[in-house]
Design an enzyme around this catalytic site. Sequence first.
Site, mmCIF file in Angstrom:
data_model
loop_
_atom_site.group_PDB
_atom_site.id
_atom_site.type_symbol
_atom_site.label_atom_id
_atom_site.label_comp_id
_atom_site.label_asym_id
_atom_site.label_seq_id
_atom_site.Cartn_x
_atom_site.Cartn_y
_atom_site.Cartn_z
ATOM 1 N N CYS A 159 -59.572 90.890 152.997
ATOM 2 C CA CYS A 159 -59.863 89.974 151.886
ATOM 3 C C CYS A 159 -59.880 88.534 152.402
ATOM 4 C CB CYS A 159 -58.871 90.141 150.748
ATOM 5 S SG CYS A 159 -57.194 89.780 151.201
ATOM 6 N N PHE A 169 -57.229 99.997 150.354
ATOM 7 C CA PHE A 169 -57.543 100.842 151.512
ATOM 8 C C PHE A 169 -57.624 100.057 152.811
ATOM 9 C CE2 PHE A 169 -61.805 99.437 150.285
ATOM 10 C CZ PHE A 169 -62.380 99.157 151.508
ATOM 11 N N SER A 216 -60.075 95.391 143.863
ATOM 12 C CA SER A 216 -61.254 94.653 143.385
ATOM 13 C C SER A 216 -60.886 93.756 142.200
ATOM 14 C CB SER A 216 -62.344 95.637 142.967
ATOM 15 O OG SER A 216 -61.982 96.257 141.747
ATOM 16 N N LYS A 250 -47.926 103.260 144.975
ATOM 17 C CA LYS A 250 -49.101 104.109 144.725
ATOM 18 C C LYS A 250 -50.139 103.747 145.787
ATOM 19 C CE LYS A 250 -52.766 104.371 143.111
ATOM 20 N NZ LYS A 250 -53.965 104.668 143.952
ATOM 21 N N GLU A 269 -69.148 89.873 147.211
ATOM 22 C CA GLU A 269 -68.311 90.360 148.305
ATOM 23 C C GLU A 269 -68.973 91.591 148.931
ATOM 24 O OE1 GLU A 269 -64.367 91.864 147.251
ATOM 25 O OE2 GLU A 269 -63.631 91.026 149.134
#
Lengths: 143, 484
Positions: free
Chosen positions: B283, B151, B228, B175, B384
């Site tokens: 990230c 996202f 994740s 996807k 995180e």
Amino acid sequence: MELGTLGAVLKFALDIENRACSFYELACSATTNPNLVAQFEELVQRGQKRIETLMRIRREHTTEMILEPITGLNSDTYNPITAIPEGGDEGTLQLVAVAIETELRDFYTAAANKIGFLSEVAYSFEQLADENSEAIQHLSRGF
Amino acid sequence: MDVEVVRNYINGRWVESKAKETHDVVNPATGEVLAKTPMSTKEEALEAVEAAKAAFGRWRITPALTRVRHLNRIRDAFEENFEELAKILTLEQGKYLDEARGEYRRTIENIECASSIPSLQMGYSAEDIASGIDEMVIKQPLGVFFCVAPFNFPGMVPTWFWPFAVGCGNTYIVKPSPQVPLSQVKQFEIIHEIGLPKGVLNMVHGGPEAVNALLESPDTVGMSFVGSTRVGKLLYKKAGEQGKRAQVQGGAKNFLTVMPDADLKRTVPALMTSFFGCTGQRCLSGAVLLAVGDVYEPLKKSVIEAAKRIIVGNGLEEGVQMGPLASRQGMENVLDYIEKGVEEGADLLLDGRGIEVPGYPNGFFIGPTIFDKVTLKMAIAQEEIFGPVMSIIHVKDLDEAIEIIHANPYGNASSVFTSSGKTAREYQYRVKAGNIGINVGIAAPIATFPFSGMKDSFFGDLHGQGRDAVDFFTENKVVITRWF
């Protein structure tokens, strides 16, 4: 207004370029002096190219990795008057044009200094400022 | 008011999903529902696989130069639609407009890089490997690949993969994240107008059902995932069991080290971008600031002053320097971590909770947040957070900094700020992280380099982007010839 991002700087640049272009378009029909009309027409064409350049900078040089906050650049400092002076003669039009070019030059010079971390943008702004300096010289020759 | 349910794109056509379940797509600055994402069924995912499989035969025999001509046209069309693409991205994800523009620059750069595939896909050969015998390597496409996108970079991340896959002669299924599908919908609208051969590039929305169907289908050959570590590990294991190629980019906890000899005037703006850019949802975002020795006090003072100046607001407004979190859930997770930090005894120097953004009472906003006196055992130092939270740890020297970095399971990125070449070299040599920054806060590889990652931040061997991507999407075949 503080111009704290590259997007805000470019939006302001586009705004003042558009205003300058509109001034030169109107100025063409506000004078009958063929030399001055030619000068203003050239500045309209130049302005359109500069607008394209600014839009290209926005697409191509917004480097996501180093989008650092910009500090100390305020749009209120650079607010060129772009209205056609009522009843103004050729000399007045020239003076207004020089004032516009001076404001633009000062803005791009300051902005280039503030955006040193995006060197391509700084370089482009310096080039735009150089064009303004040339236009000032050119316009001042008629005085 | 009814909102649109976005459609799948299968075999060159827009197809409405029959899924009963949908996911709301929410503007994070306003809380307004923009659209709904269908949780496509297994059958719909397999329909996309079927289309991609059917297209593969013709696509792989299409000359590489012709294939990349399609990519070039897509690239040009993305340039033409640049501002609209950036605005859609901000609308659904929240990042401010310059960040969205920056993301689209990288999107386009990936396509530009993939347009070099006629050269990058060339194999190699040698004469007379034995008397009168020659040998060569051909890099062949494999079939149907797919990606599961995150996202946080909904415009760019799929282009780490599909332009390279498709350029090499494979066919592909994207996807998107159900939270932010609109960027991909717009990209596919543009691609549809251009007329890529049907079935070459497909899009299926959805969640676990669609992903499992794609992964379990005997007709897909590999997967790229960004998300994740928990989910990534599961998918990586499953891909291995199925004998499929996989590249899995997981979570991160990135440590930034500032040495006493760092140029603070240049360092602090870079830290602001690193910790608070994209609202801390990269990230590659900075998470923990390791202040070495005497730099601790002046650095702390400078980062607080700079962070206080960051303008938080709706990313669509030019001048805003930090947008909202991408979702309510994301915001709540970050708020939980801030609370944990306080409970565990960290010193909250700057509290971004409860920030008010005039005109946007329903937005998912948290301002820049800074903790000091953070210890390694605290959750905010270990896990995180994925939000605009900086945790400061004062360390005595570089050795202690590296020890702390290595104690964390993640290894996505790490940066050092220093004016010493020796320190910089030592850092890049010793630190176990996939992307190292030297006086760079966001060590983001450009399209011609692999987007690396180590330890629990990456599973696989070949990364997205660059030559790694070409190797991932091709198989080396060796041919040994002798003519009588």
